[in-house]
Scaffold this motif. Structure first.
Motif, mmCIF file in Angstrom:
data_model
loop_
_atom_site.group_PDB
_atom_site.id
_atom_site.type_symbol
_atom_site.label_atom_id
_atom_site.label_comp_id
_atom_site.label_asym_id
_atom_site.label_seq_id
_atom_site.Cartn_x
_atom_site.Cartn_y
_atom_site.Cartn_z
ATOM 1 N N LYS A 1 0.828 -1.208 0.000
ATOM 2 C CA LYS A 1 0.000 0.000 0.000
ATOM 3 C C LYS A 1 0.863 1.259 0.000
ATOM 4 O O LYS A 1 0.510 2.272 -0.612
ATOM 5 N N VAL A 2 2.001 1.179 0.685
ATOM 6 C CA VAL A 2 2.940 2.301 0.660
ATOM 7 C C VAL A 2 3.428 2.528 -0.762
ATOM 8 O O VAL A 2 3.455 3.661 -1.261
ATOM 9 N N ALA A 3 3.799 1.433 -1.432
ATOM 10 C CA ALA A 3 4.318 1.538 -2.802
ATOM 11 C C ALA A 3 3.256 2.046 -3.772
ATOM 12 O O ALA A 3 3.573 2.755 -4.727
ATOM 13 N N GLU A 4 2.003 1.707 -3.515
ATOM 14 C CA GLU A 4 0.920 2.181 -4.379
ATOM 15 C C GLU A 4 0.743 3.688 -4.249
ATOM 16 O O GLU A 4 0.469 4.379 -5.227
ATOM 17 N N LEU A 5 0.904 4.204 -3.016
ATOM 18 C CA LEU A 5 0.766 5.645 -2.792
ATOM 19 C C LEU A 5 2.011 6.403 -3.225
ATOM 20 O O LEU A 5 1.927 7.525 -3.735
ATOM 21 N N GLN A 6 3.172 5.788 -2.992
ATOM 22 C CA GLN A 6 4.443 6.422 -3.327
ATOM 23 C C GLN A 6 5.280 5.444 -4.146
ATOM 24 O O GLN A 6 6.114 4.702 -3.610
ATOM 25 N N PRO A 7 5.061 5.395 -5.458
ATOM 26 C CA PRO A 7 5.710 4.392 -6.328
ATOM 27 C C PRO A 7 7.173 4.699 -6.624
ATOM 28 O O PRO A 7 7.535 5.033 -7.749
ATOM 29 N N THR A 8 8.000 4.571 -5.605
ATOM 30 C CA THR A 8 9.443 4.778 -5.771
ATOM 31 C C THR A 8 10.162 3.433 -5.750
ATOM 32 O O THR A 8 9.614 2.432 -5.264
ATOM 33 N N ALA A 9 11.387 3.414 -6.242
ATOM 34 C CA ALA A 9 12.168 2.170 -6.263
ATOM 35 C C ALA A 9 12.353 1.593 -4.857
ATOM 36 O O ALA A 9 12.148 0.388 -4.658
ATOM 37 N N PRO A 10 12.726 2.398 -3.845
ATOM 38 C CA PRO A 10 12.880 1.831 -2.497
ATOM 39 C C PRO A 10 11.586 1.253 -1.942
ATOM 40 O O PRO A 10 11.610 0.223 -1.248
ATOM 41 N N ASN A 11 10.461 1.891 -2.225
ATOM 42 C CA ASN A 11 9.183 1.382 -1.721
ATOM 43 C C ASN A 11 8.785 0.086 -2.428
ATOM 44 O O ASN A 11 8.257 -0.837 -1.786
ATOM 45 N N TYR A 12 9.012 0.017 -3.718
ATOM 46 C CA TYR A 12 8.759 -1.243 -4.438
ATOM 47 C C TYR A 12 9.670 -2.345 -3.907
ATOM 48 O O TYR A 12 9.255 -3.495 -3.739
ATOM 49 N N LEU A 13 10.929 -1.979 -3.635
ATOM 50 C CA LEU A 13 11.889 -2.959 -3.123
ATOM 51 C C LEU A 13 11.439 -3.493 -1.769
ATOM 52 O O LEU A 13 11.472 -4.706 -1.528
ATOM 53 N N LYS A 14 11.000 -2.599 -0.896
ATOM 54 C CA LYS A 14 10.577 -3.036 0.435
ATOM 55 C C LYS A 14 9.346 -3.929 0.354
ATOM 56 O O LYS A 14 9.244 -4.935 1.070
ATOM 57 N N ALA A 15 8.409 -3.587 -0.534
ATOM 58 C CA ALA A 15 7.234 -4.434 -0.718
ATOM 59 C C ALA A 15 7.656 -5.813 -1.217
ATOM 60 O O ALA A 15 7.149 -6.846 -0.753
ATOM 61 N N GLY A 16 8.595 -5.833 -2.168
ATOM 62 C CA GLY A 16 9.103 -7.109 -2.658
ATOM 63 C C GLY A 16 9.780 -7.908 -1.566
ATOM 64 O O GLY A 16 9.575 -9.122 -1.446
ATOM 65 N N ASP A 17 10.569 -7.228 -0.750
ATOM 66 C CA ASP A 17 11.246 -7.901 0.367
ATOM 67 C C ASP A 17 10.240 -8.506 1.336
ATOM 68 O O ASP A 17 10.415 -9.638 1.813
ATOM 69 N N ARG A 18 9.183 -7.750 1.630
ATOM 70 C CA ARG A 18 8.188 -8.228 2.586
ATOM 71 C C ARG A 18 7.409 -9.417 2.011
ATOM 72 O O ARG A 18 7.105 -10.380 2.725
#
Length: 217
Positions: free
Chosen positions: A68-85
């Motif tokens: 949900k964070v990545a959806e609101l703020q589609p940055t590389a670090p946020n996508y990475l963290k979602a992938g990690d989780r």
């Protein structure tokens, strides 16, 4: 553990996680954090909820809120963290019925991260492992080989290749992979442990015993 979902009633995942429910104080912390969403979606609140679920080892819910964070703020670090989780949830999932969709989500977010930052080698190595139990396991192996072609000493890729060699009973190859890691980084205890196991399988008990003593120490 019950997966959270966007459409689930508020608080559902905070009180029920299959055979491992949240403790009352944990559920209370989640509820308090979620109260910050009263005014609408908030990336900071979503991130805090994700981190809390992660601390409570509810990895699928942690992944959902990271997404949900990545959806609101589609940055590389946020996508990475979602992938990690999602990868964390994938590695702890029991049975293909649960792990398969988590693997899909892992690849989805890692791919988005890599499109924005191709230098996320760990994301590529983790993503490769999610292909192993699909209809196209060679795709994962090829991804790991690509990493090693660029960086022959990459510990993550070497370790994953070693694990895959063990899974296919190719312990001689596993010894090669783990030996390379240990030679380059003697402090990698996990690689040393798996090297010892592989050596046992190849009949080199004395070498294995020495390594296991080092691991124990």
């Amino acid at each position: 553990e019950k997966s959270d979902s966007v459409s689930a009633p508020a608080g559902t995942e905070a009180v029920t996680h299959g055979s491992s429910p949240l403790l009352p104080e944990q559920a209370a912390e989640i509820a308090k954090l979620k109260s910050g969403l009263a005014a609408g979606p908030d990336a900071g609140v979503f991130a805090a909820v994700s981190d809390a679920f992660f601390r409570f080892q509810k990895f699928d819910s942690a992944a959902v809120y990271a997404a949900k964070v990545a959806e609101l703020q589609p940055t590389a670090p946020n996508y990475l963290k979602a992938g990690d989780r999602y990868y964390e949830a994938y590695t702890f999932a029991v049975g293909s019925e649960k792990s398969a969709p988590l693997g899909v989500k892992t690849r989805e977010f890692y791919q988005k991260a890599l499109e924005l930052n191709p230098n996320y080698t760990m994301a590529k190595a983790n993503m490769a492992m999610t292909y192993v139990n699909t209809d196209n396991p060679m795709q994962g192996i090829m991804m790991l080989r690509e990493i090693l072609d660029e960086d022959p000493t990459n510990e993550i890729a070497l370790f994953n290749m070693g694990v895959l060699s063990m899974r296919s009973n190719q312990y001689g190859r596993a010894v090669q992979r783990f030996s390379q890691i240990v030679t380059n980084n003697p402090g990698n205890i996990k690689a040393k442990f798996y090297l010892a196991l592989s050596l046992l399988e190849t009949g080199k008990q004395e070498e294995a015993r020495k390594l296991l003593d080092e691991v124990k120490d």
